[in-house]
Design a protein around this motif. Structure first.
Motif, PDB file in Angstrom:
ATOM      1  N   ILE B  15       1.196  -1.311  -0.239  1.00  0.00           N
ATOM      2  CA  ILE B  15       0.310   0.171  -0.313  1.00  0.00           C
ATOM      3  C   ILE B  15       0.864   1.265   0.251  1.00  0.00           C
ATOM      4  N   LEU B  16       1.938   1.318   0.939  1.00  0.00           N
ATOM      5  CA  LEU B  16       2.640   2.738   1.179  1.00  0.00           C
ATOM      6  C   LEU B  16       3.537   2.418  -0.491  1.00  0.00           C
ATOM      7  N   VAL B  17       4.046   2.016  -0.839  1.00  0.00           N
ATOM      8  CA  VAL B  17       4.963   1.847  -1.751  1.00  0.00           C
ATOM      9  C   VAL B  17       4.555   2.287  -3.268  1.00  0.00           C
ATOM     10  N   VAL B  56      -7.218  10.106  -7.009  1.00  0.00           N
ATOM     11  CA  VAL B  56      -7.347   8.312  -6.711  1.00  0.00           C
ATOM     12  C   VAL B  56      -6.285   7.558  -6.077  1.00  0.00           C
ATOM     13  N   ASN B  57      -5.400   7.432  -6.367  1.00  0.00           N
ATOM     14  CA  ASN B  57      -4.386   7.163  -5.347  1.00  0.00           C
ATOM     15  C   ASN B  57      -4.431   6.906  -4.223  1.00  0.00           C
ATOM     16  N   ILE B  58      -4.881   8.401  -3.393  1.00  0.00           N
ATOM     17  CA  ILE B  58      -5.394   8.569  -1.633  1.00  0.00           C
ATOM     18  C   ILE B  58      -6.154   7.739  -1.802  1.00  0.00           C
ATOM     19  N   GLY B  59      -7.587   7.147  -3.164  1.00  0.00           N
ATOM     20  CA  GLY B  59      -8.923   6.328  -2.431  1.00  0.00           C
ATOM     21  C   GLY B  59      -8.283   5.315  -1.945  1.00  0.00           C
ATOM     22  N   ILE B  60      -7.832   4.245  -3.645  1.00  0.00           N
ATOM     23  CA  ILE B  60      -6.564   3.172  -3.548  1.00  0.00           C
ATOM     24  C   ILE B  60      -6.220   3.149  -1.994  1.00  0.00           C
ATOM     25  N   THR B  61      -5.392   4.177  -1.024  1.00  0.00           N
ATOM     26  CA  THR B  61      -4.555   4.158   0.025  1.00  0.00           C
ATOM     27  C   THR B  61      -5.461   3.222   0.705  1.00  0.00           C
ATOM     28  N   PHE B  63      -9.213   2.605   0.615  1.00  0.00           N
ATOM     29  CA  PHE B  63      -9.846   1.444   0.641  1.00  0.00           C
ATOM     30  C   PHE B  63      -8.352   0.059   1.072  1.00  0.00           C
ATOM     31  N   GLY B  64      -7.290   0.101   0.618  1.00  0.00           N
ATOM     32  CA  GLY B  64      -6.138  -0.630   0.807  1.00  0.00           C
ATOM     33  C   GLY B  64      -5.858  -1.100   2.437  1.00  0.00           C
ATOM     34  N   LEU B  65      -6.364   0.379   3.353  1.00  0.00           N
ATOM     35  CA  LEU B  65      -6.435   0.161   4.332  1.00  0.00           C
ATOM     36  C   LEU B  65      -7.292  -0.107   5.143  1.00  0.00           C
ATOM     37  N   VAL B  66      -8.428  -0.117   4.585  1.00  0.00           N
ATOM     38  CA  VAL B  66      -9.231  -1.094   4.875  1.00  0.00           C
ATOM     39  C   VAL B  66      -9.197  -2.632   4.939  1.00  0.00           C
ATOM     40  N   ARG B  90      -5.686 -10.499  -5.362  1.00  0.00           N
ATOM     41  CA  ARG B  90      -4.756 -10.338  -6.714  1.00  0.00           C
ATOM     42  C   ARG B  90      -6.068  -9.335  -7.363  1.00  0.00           C
ATOM     43  N   GLY B  91      -6.842  -9.083  -6.709  1.00  0.00           N
ATOM     44  CA  GLY B  91      -8.490  -7.625  -7.233  1.00  0.00           C
ATOM     45  C   GLY B  91      -7.854  -5.912  -7.064  1.00  0.00           C
ATOM     46  N   TYR B  92      -6.790  -6.536  -5.709  1.00  0.00           N
ATOM     47  CA  TYR B  92      -6.687  -5.183  -5.002  1.00  0.00           C
ATOM     48  C   TYR B  92      -4.876  -4.858  -6.092  1.00  0.00           C
ATOM     49  N   ILE B  93      -4.677  -5.329  -6.457  1.00  0.00           N
ATOM     50  CA  ILE B  93      -3.334  -5.211  -7.487  1.00  0.00           C
ATOM     51  C   ILE B  93      -3.917  -4.673  -8.919  1.00  0.00           C
ATOM     52  N   VAL B  94      -4.696  -5.141  -9.444  1.00  0.00           N
ATOM     53  CA  VAL B  94      -5.590  -4.663 -10.937  1.00  0.00           C
ATOM     54  C   VAL B  94      -5.887  -3.312 -10.137  1.00  0.00           C
ATOM     55  N   VAL B  95      -6.689  -3.171  -8.906  1.00  0.00           N
ATOM     56  CA  VAL B  95      -7.348  -1.660  -8.804  1.00  0.00           C
ATOM     57  C   VAL B  95      -5.751  -0.760  -8.811  1.00  0.00           C
ATOM     58  N   GLN B  96      -5.220  -1.508  -8.202  1.00  0.00           N
ATOM     59  CA  GLN B  96      -3.724  -0.398  -8.071  1.00  0.00           C
ATOM     60  C   GLN B  96      -2.642   0.149  -9.328  1.00  0.00           C
ATOM     61  N   VAL B  97      -2.998  -0.682 -10.325  1.00  0.00           N
ATOM     62  CA  VAL B  97      -2.094  -0.812 -11.687  1.00  0.00           C
ATOM     63  C   VAL B  97      -2.989  -0.083 -12.560  1.00  0.00           C
ATOM     64  N   LEU B  98      -4.312   0.070 -12.255  1.00  0.00           N
ATOM     65  CA  LEU B  98      -5.485   0.432 -13.181  1.00  0.00           C
ATOM     66  C   LEU B  98      -5.205   1.906 -13.208  1.00  0.00           C
TER      67      LEU B  98
END
Lengths: 125, 279
Positions: B15-17, B56-61, B63-66, B90-98
């Motif tokens: 999440i951090l990186v 968008v990335n802050i939102g994903i962060t 979501f990742g923390l949740v 795997r789903g979260y990786i897709v969301v992070q890369v998108l």
């Protein structure tokens, strides 16, 4: 060594290439045995048609300024520096000038010389 | 339980990186490249776009923390199920890369449009120097990538003789072969593609070619190492380590991409300040 092609220049692009490669050889920037880029690479980098670069390379090879070593690529000819001094275009012009002068002295008209020249050019070797 | 804690630590790092640091580095790179190669482009548009990307990335962060909280609760139980965890990861990786993929595609589209509007370059300067694969990547790296493929093939063929549940067999080998074929084509294309961008200096172009080729080779090796590791974990009945391996692998890939972005940013900044002797 950098090479620049000016597309607005009236000098044909293949001649610009030849001149600059010869100039680099004369100046010692390109030395015997130095590798040159492939036709495709140079054409893509300069955004030219690959036939233009191929023509330049073919003429340089004819003048023994560069040599192609099969799949290994194109290199500067071992005697490129000496061969660069020969200017075939200038030599041809001088030879033709001498012949034309001789023919004129013999009383041949310019029109007859032109017709004879075209005939000689078209004659099969 | 150690595999659960190892995974939770790796996921926190992910999440951090990926969602916090990488967008910041990418934004700096995009800004430097824009200044150097798109000087006439609307800066406000670029800044708005990059701010949106970071939002968008802050939102994903968040979501990742949740998700991290949920995983922490789920994995505290000794009989936690590896299936849903791997699926969520795997789903979260897709969301992070998108967002990264989308922003890269939009960047390419902006560049293409700017190129259409710009007049053709009248004077074209290039370096009269032959480009070869080994100018950008060491023979050892190429050797490792090629040998890695054959060792992996031998490994898969050997395990196929004594298959176990969950092993993909020759499908895995076909997928790796496809990745290698695409990568080989990519390397050739990157080495000899046409120079399309007039404001791209020779130095930047050579730098970018080097970076892209290194990415292709290192990721090829990384894919082989990761898949071999994954198969080994399954073979040794250590499925619970798979999420940890996947998360670490993903973080390493993103860190590697970031190092490459740093290098390209430095070159773009050097180009903006003035032509380098090599350009």
């Amino acid at each position: 060594m950098d090479i620049t092609i000016d597309i607005d220049n009236s000098v044909p692009q293949f001649e610009q290439l030849i001149e600059q490669i010869k100039a680099a050889v004369k100046a010692g920037v390109l030395k015997a045995g130095d590798a040159l880029p492939s036709i495709r690479q140079l054409a893509n980098d300069l955004e030219l048609n690959s036939k233009t670069v191929a023509k330049a390379y073919k003429l340089l090879e004819r003048d023994s300024v560069i040599e192609t070593k099969g799949y290994r690529g194109t290199y500067v000819h071992p005697r490129a520096k000496a061969n660069c001094k020969i200017n075939l275009q200038e030599w041809t012009l001088r030879k033709l000038g001498e012949t034309v002068a001789e023919l004129r002295e013999a009383g041949v008209t310019d029109s007859e010389i032109r017709n004879a020249f075209v005939g000689a050019i078209n004659r099969q070797p | 339980m150690i595999e659960a804690y190892a995974f939770l630590a790796a996921f926190s790092m992910q999440i951090l990186v990926v969602s916090m640091l990488h967008p910041v580095w990418f934004t700096k790179f995009a800004r430097a490249k824009g200044e150097a190669q798109l000087p006439g482009w609307d800066r406000n548009f670029r800044e708005r776009f990059l701010n949106l990307y970071r939002a968008v990335n802050i939102g994903i962060t968040v979501f990742g923390l949740v998700l991290l909280g949920w995983l922490f609760n789920h994995m505290r139980s000794p009989d936690w199920d590896v299936g849903p965890v791997t699926l969520l990861l795997r789903g979260y990786i897709v969301v992070q890369v998108l967002p990264f993929v989308i922003v890269s595609l939009i960047g390419a589209w902006v560049k293409k449009n700017a190129l259409k509007r710009s007049p053709p370059e009248v004077k074209r300067t290039v370096r009269l120097q032959r480009r070869g694969l080994f100018d950008f990547v060491s023979p050892l790296t190429v050797f490792l990538a090629v040998v890695g493929y054959f060792l992996f093939a031998a490994f898969v063929i050997y395990i196929q003789q004594h298959p176990f549940p969950g092993f993909s067999g020759y499908r895995l080998l076909r997928a790796v072969t496809l990745i290698y074929a695409v990568n080989a084509f990519g390397v050739y294309w990157v080495l000899y593609r046409r120079k399309r961008w007039p404001l791209e200096t020779s130095a930047y172009r050579m730098h970018a070619v080097g970076v892209q080729i290194k990415i292709v080779f290192y990721t090829s090796i990384a894919v082989i190492v990761f898949l071999s590791l994954n198969v080994t974990l399954l073979l040794l009945d250590m499925q619970r380590w798979v999420p940890f391996a996947l998360s670490v692998y993903f973080v390493l890939i993103m860190l590697f991409t970031s190092v490459m972005l740093f290098a390209l940013r430095r070159q773009a900044e050097a180009d903006r300040l003035g032509p380098s002797p090599a350009s």
